[in-house]
Design an enzyme around this catalytic site. Sequence first.
Site, PDB file in Angstrom:
ATOM      1  N   ASP A  99       1.855  -5.261   8.442  1.00 17.17           N
ATOM      2  CA  ASP A  99       0.674  -4.417   8.239  1.00 17.17           C
ATOM      3  C   ASP A  99      -0.542  -5.342   8.213  1.00 17.17           C
ATOM      4  O   ASP A  99      -0.662  -6.206   7.337  1.00 17.17           O
ATOM      5  CB  ASP A  99       0.802  -3.657   6.920  1.00 17.17           C
ATOM      6  CG  ASP A  99      -0.377  -2.733   6.642  1.00 17.17           C
ATOM      7  OD1 ASP A  99      -1.496  -3.019   7.133  1.00 17.17           O
ATOM      8  OD2 ASP A  99      -0.206  -1.752   5.904  1.00 17.17           O
ATOM      9  N   ARG A 113     -12.079  -3.952  -6.813  1.00 15.59           N
ATOM     10  CA  ARG A 113     -12.098  -4.779  -5.605  1.00 15.59           C
ATOM     11  C   ARG A 113     -13.530  -4.997  -5.140  1.00 15.59           C
ATOM     12  O   ARG A 113     -14.293  -4.044  -4.968  1.00 15.59           O
ATOM     13  CB  ARG A 113     -11.293  -4.135  -4.482  1.00 15.59           C
ATOM     14  CG  ARG A 113      -9.812  -4.038  -4.760  1.00 15.59           C
ATOM     15  CD  ARG A 113      -9.025  -3.737  -3.495  1.00 15.59           C
ATOM     16  NE  ARG A 113      -9.629  -2.677  -2.695  1.00 15.59           N
ATOM     17  CZ  ARG A 113      -9.169  -2.264  -1.524  1.00 15.59           C
ATOM     18  NH1 ARG A 113      -8.109  -2.835  -1.005  1.00 15.59           N
ATOM     19  NH2 ARG A 113      -9.750  -1.283  -0.867  1.00 15.59           N
ATOM     20  N   PHE A 165       0.845  -1.190   0.000  1.00 12.04           N
ATOM     21  CA  PHE A 165       0.000   0.000   0.000  1.00 12.04           C
ATOM     22  C   PHE A 165       0.886   1.247   0.000  1.00 12.04           C
ATOM     23  O   PHE A 165       1.926   1.274   0.674  1.00 12.04           O
ATOM     24  CB  PHE A 165      -0.921  -0.002   1.222  1.00 12.04           C
ATOM     25  CG  PHE A 165      -1.986   1.054   1.165  1.00 12.04           C
ATOM     26  CD1 PHE A 165      -3.084   0.910   0.339  1.00 12.04           C
ATOM     27  CD2 PHE A 165      -1.875   2.206   1.922  1.00 12.04           C
ATOM     28  CE1 PHE A 165      -4.061   1.893   0.267  1.00 12.04           C
ATOM     29  CE2 PHE A 165      -2.854   3.193   1.864  1.00 12.04           C
ATOM     30  CZ  PHE A 165      -3.943   3.034   1.029  1.00 12.04           C
ATOM     31  N   TYR A 180     -11.003   0.964  10.699  1.00 13.71           N
ATOM     32  CA  TYR A 180     -12.209   1.432  10.023  1.00 13.71           C
ATOM     33  C   TYR A 180     -12.659   0.515   8.896  1.00 13.71           C
ATOM     34  O   TYR A 180     -13.635   0.812   8.208  1.00 13.71           O
ATOM     35  CB  TYR A 180     -12.022   2.855   9.497  1.00 13.71           C
ATOM     36  CG  TYR A 180     -10.716   3.131   8.800  1.00 13.71           C
ATOM     37  CD1 TYR A 180     -10.484   2.679   7.505  1.00 13.71           C
ATOM     38  CD2 TYR A 180      -9.723   3.850   9.443  1.00 13.71           C
ATOM     39  CE1 TYR A 180      -9.294   2.927   6.872  1.00 13.71           C
ATOM     40  CE2 TYR A 180      -8.512   4.108   8.811  1.00 13.71           C
ATOM     41  CZ  TYR A 180      -8.305   3.648   7.524  1.00 13.71           C
ATOM     42  OH  TYR A 180      -7.111   3.899   6.898  1.00 13.71           O
ATOM     43  N   LYS A 181     -11.971  -0.603   8.701  1.00 13.14           N
ATOM     44  CA  LYS A 181     -12.401  -1.568   7.686  1.00 13.14           C
ATOM     45  C   LYS A 181     -13.290  -2.614   8.356  1.00 13.14           C
ATOM     46  O   LYS A 181     -14.456  -2.355   8.640  1.00 13.14           O
ATOM     47  CB  LYS A 181     -11.178  -2.193   7.016  1.00 13.14           C
ATOM     48  CG  LYS A 181     -10.256  -1.196   6.321  1.00 13.14           C
ATOM     49  CD  LYS A 181      -9.100  -1.903   5.646  1.00 13.14           C
ATOM     50  CE  LYS A 181      -8.024  -0.935   5.174  1.00 13.14           C
ATOM     51  NZ  LYS A 181      -8.482   0.033   4.175  1.00 13.14           N
TER      52      LYS A 181
END
Length: 408
Positions: free
Chosen positions: A206, A380, A129, A231-232
Amino acid sequence: MATTLEDARALDEQDPLAGFRERFVSPADAGIVAYLDGNSLGRPPKATLARLASLVRDEWGTGLIRSWSARWMELPERIGDRLGEAALGAAAGQVIVADSTSVCLYKLLRAAVALRPGRTEFVTDRNNFPTDNYVVQGIADELGLDVRWIDSDPDGGVTAEQLAAELSDRTAVVTLSHIAYRSAYLADMPALTALAHEHGALVVWDLCHSVGSIPVHLDAAGADFAVGCTYKFLNAGPGAPAFLYVREEHQETFRQPVWGWMGGASPFDMEHAYTPAPGVRRALSGTPPITGVVGVEEGVALVAEAGIDRIRAKAVALTEMVTALAEDWLVPLGMRIASPRNAEQRGAHVTIARSDAAELSRRLIEAGVIIDFRPPDGIRIGLSPLTTGFAETWRAMDVIRAHSTAQR
């Protein structure tokens, strides 16, 4: 034979986690066919609405500043322990809720490099990322270090063979994603960690696409450090604070670079000289954002109640259905499945790819299928097990098929 809508409805009826969908705020937009972007931003739990109201009315509004000593000061550690138990395979005292992912990653990488004096190299994945790579580049520039880049398969991820080729006695820190943000490739954490340790390097993982979607076993894998957002799949809210993990054996020598009063041994003594707090609390810097922290608390509570093994089982079932439908419906239209076919090597999203993915993504969102585009050609399909249903997903795939006429 591909899954039918009737099959998908039957899977919903059999789903042991189906009841959790009612515990989240439903979209007011009737035009939404399916929300398949929970791997970027999870939906809000109803419990968080109630908790925030209580926070404002009672803890803040009535308790006022007294709520710091009554409850708030210990929240980052207490929630960290609960998260470690529920989803991270981490014993108490090693996980804490702190800053943003980028800031937490910076702290961990700087601290890890300091624990390997004389070593001059980072090893990381070029397809990681962007934030991860930017933080690595920034620290390397700051300290005069080198970065060895692994060119992983964008449809897969970093393998042991690739990592081994870059390791040496110059390697200070390896930093990798447990689940690749594009492809959902699931890295072999124990094997890659052990390989780095054989060369004397430390590893920073990560967990942004792992936490809350798949069981993680940080202690058992021998992980040194880890960072992840909330927050996912934890549904803690936009901009909710991240967490970090510091293995117990490193805590006494762990010296993160952003010294702040909340990470000090005695915050309210207002001493001139900084003395780090014992344990993982020394990873804190400034005042925790309590309105965000309570969102983490409610999200972790839902994951703990649902059970991470049941969450993983549903993620596998959803991604298997999507992969099968994509194979039958979308591959003939020029799509590529840009995620591992083996469910054991795949997280909780599936990426499909085609050269016109950016334009197709725009059309899908307009049609009520909320996905996200990842350059250069990926769409995605995020499958958050607590909030995503099988029939909902089937209908979304049908919309994708309708808008994916064969590429000219």
